[in-house]
Design an enzyme around this catalytic site. Structure first.
Site, PDB file in Angstrom:
ATOM      1  N   ASP A  29     -20.192  29.277  33.700  1.00  0.00           N
ATOM      2  CA  ASP A  29     -18.918  28.378  34.062  1.00  0.00           C
ATOM      3  C   ASP A  29     -17.733  29.433  34.351  1.00  0.00           C
ATOM      4  O   ASP A  29     -17.865  30.715  33.957  1.00  0.00           O
ATOM      5  CB  ASP A  29     -18.457  27.679  32.736  1.00  0.00           C
ATOM      6  CG  ASP A  29     -17.587  26.590  33.207  1.00  0.00           C
ATOM      7  OD1 ASP A  29     -17.387  26.163  34.547  1.00  0.00           O
ATOM      8  OD2 ASP A  29     -16.824  26.216  32.471  1.00  0.00           O
ATOM      9  N   ASN A  77     -21.638  17.109  38.291  1.00  0.00           N
ATOM     10  CA  ASN A  77     -20.917  17.939  39.328  1.00  0.00           C
ATOM     11  C   ASN A  77     -20.731  17.216  40.714  1.00  0.00           C
ATOM     12  O   ASN A  77     -20.168  17.779  41.581  1.00  0.00           O
ATOM     13  CB  ASN A  77     -21.575  19.497  39.510  1.00  0.00           C
ATOM     14  CG  ASN A  77     -21.443  20.187  38.088  1.00  0.00           C
ATOM     15  OD1 ASN A  77     -22.180  21.096  37.716  1.00  0.00           O
ATOM     16  ND2 ASN A  77     -20.019  19.993  37.497  1.00  0.00           N
TER      17      ASN A  77
HETATM   18  C1  IPE Z   1     -20.858  22.930  33.371  1.00  0.00           C
HETATM   19  O1  IPE Z   1     -19.599  23.331  33.906  1.00  0.00           O
HETATM   20  C2  IPE Z   1     -21.978  22.811  34.381  1.00  0.00           C
HETATM   21  C3  IPE Z   1     -22.408  24.139  35.080  1.00  0.00           C
HETATM   22  C4  IPE Z   1     -22.099  25.233  34.696  1.00  0.00           C
HETATM   23  C5  IPE Z   1     -23.277  23.999  36.310  1.00  0.00           C
HETATM   24  P1  IPE Z   1     -18.562  22.336  34.144  1.00  0.00           P
HETATM   25  O2  IPE Z   1     -17.425  23.043  34.775  1.00  0.00           O
HETATM   26  O3  IPE Z   1     -19.321  21.264  35.152  1.00  0.00           O
HETATM   27  O4  IPE Z   1     -18.351  21.570  32.854  1.00  0.00           O
HETATM   28  P2  IPE Z   1     -16.938  20.870  32.551  1.00  0.00           P
HETATM   29  O5  IPE Z   1     -16.461  19.787  33.464  1.00  0.00           O
HETATM   30  O6  IPE Z   1     -15.872  21.875  32.178  1.00  0.00           O
HETATM   31  O7  IPE Z   1     -17.249  20.113  31.177  1.00  0.00           O
HETATM   32  C1  IPE Z   2     -19.596  26.750  37.339  1.00  0.00           C
HETATM   33  O1  IPE Z   2     -18.276  26.958  37.822  1.00  0.00           O
HETATM   34  C2  IPE Z   2     -20.304  26.333  38.766  1.00  0.00           C
HETATM   35  C3  IPE Z   2     -20.675  24.982  38.800  1.00  0.00           C
HETATM   36  C4  IPE Z   2     -20.236  24.011  37.833  1.00  0.00           C
HETATM   37  C5  IPE Z   2     -21.338  24.480  39.916  1.00  0.00           C
HETATM   38  P1  IPE Z   2     -17.035  26.026  37.886  1.00  0.00           P
HETATM   39  O2  IPE Z   2     -16.963  25.545  39.356  1.00  0.00           O
HETATM   40  O3  IPE Z   2     -16.919  24.954  36.936  1.00  0.00           O
HETATM   41  O4  IPE Z   2     -15.913  26.941  37.767  1.00  0.00           O
HETATM   42  P2  IPE Z   2     -14.405  26.494  36.873  1.00  0.00           P
HETATM   43  O5  IPE Z   2     -14.981  26.106  35.637  1.00  0.00           O
HETATM   44  O6  IPE Z   2     -13.742  25.326  37.614  1.00  0.00           O
HETATM   45  O7  IPE Z   2     -13.687  27.520  36.876  1.00  0.00           O
HETATM   46 MG    MG Z   3     -16.380  24.631  34.989  1.00  0.00          MG
END
Ligand code: IPE
Ligand code: IPE
Ligand code: MG
Length: 243
Positions: A29, A77
């Site tokens: 993340d 997502n």
């Molecule tokens: C979790 O991260 C999913 C992945 C890393 C693929 P998210 O960014 O989607 O999670 P939330 O929305 O902060 O809970």
């Molecule tokens: C994790 O990084 C990757 C996916 C969930 C695909 P994020 O895209 O959630 O990055 P932040 O949390 O918004 O910084």
């Molecule tokens: Mg995230």
């Protein structure tokens, strides 16, 4: 310990983990925030995140970890802006193409886990080929895409119903998870500073150790892995018993 040694990683020193740490999982993340901090669109973070994933995979294998599971894209997502989803999928397709080439020389057994029915038959065929042709490799890499822990459990139950079961045991569910036959993760690391699972490995994490890092995924390094591993070895796992 000399200063030189202090600045090296476990991997540089030729150190390996033992059987207590067979399976590590990452909630990768922080890609979006990493990009925004640089004044760039979120998608920029995803391509850097993909490079970090490859680097961390190689490092985990080097230090003797046998199984690694990464959360690449959740069932939730899809709620993101179409442009971002399209870019993540483009990076994923590119990754599969790379797998088709690198699988010959790589030490990884590539497995794609999640509800893969949304992908085209051509893409699924490639995922299956990569899996099948690397099955004897020593390092198992589960890539969770369109993955949700709840969906995984519901899917396991539906498969059991289809097999004619009217009563379901824990063992039945264990044997129908996307991660089966991998052991449950010993350590789950979430980068990016959030303290939640976001629907990752809900069933398998019953007794996993969790480690939360503030580092945003594209910046995650071998040293950060060492830190998580060191913290893991400080923990006492009791599994409900007394140690
Ligand atoms: C979790 O991260 C999913 C992945 C890393 C693929 P998210 O960014 O989607 O999670 P939330 O929305 O902060 O809970
Ligand atoms: C994790 O990084 C990757 C996916 C969930 C695909 P994020 O895209 O959630 O990055 P932040 O949390 O918004 O910084
Ligand atoms: Mg995230």
């Amino acid at each position: 310990m000399s200063l030189f040694k202090k600045n090296t990683t476990m991997g540089d020193r030729g150190e390996t983990v033992d059987d207590r740490l067979k399976h590590i999982a990452f909630i990768m993340d922080g890609n979006g925030r990493w990009a925004r901090r640089r004044g760039m669109p979120r998608e920029f973070g995803h391509s850097h995140g993909a490079a970090t994933f490859k680097k961390i995979g190689r490092y985990c294998e080097k230090i003797g970890i046998r199984y690694m599971t990464v959360y690449a894209f959740s069932t939730e997502n899809w709620k993101r802006p179409q442009k971002e989803v399209d870019e993540i999928m483009r990076i994923f397709y590119e990754y599969i193409e790379d797998c088709m080439i690198e699988m010959k020389t790589d030490n990884a057994h590539f497995r794609f886990i999640g509800n893969l029915s949304i992908f085209s038959p051509e893409l699924r065929a490639k995922m299956e080929k990569a899996d099948r042709e690397t099955v004897d490799k020593p390092f198992t890499l589960n890539i969770a895409v369109n993955y949700g822990g709840r969906e995984e459990i519901a899917n396991a139950c539906n498969r059991l119903i289809a097999e004619g079961k009217t009563q379901i045991t824990e063992e039945n569910i264990n044997s129908h998870l996307y991660t089966t036959p991998c052991p449950d993760p010993d350590l789950i690391v979430r980068t990016g500073g959030e303290y939640r699972t976001s629907n990752f490995l809900l069933w398998q994490s019953a007794y996993s150790e969790f480690y939360f890092s503030k580092t945003l995924w594209p910046d995650y390094s071998a040293k950060d892995v060492d830190e998580a591993v060191a913290a893991f070895y400080e923990r006492k796992r009791r599994y409900g018993g007394v140690v």
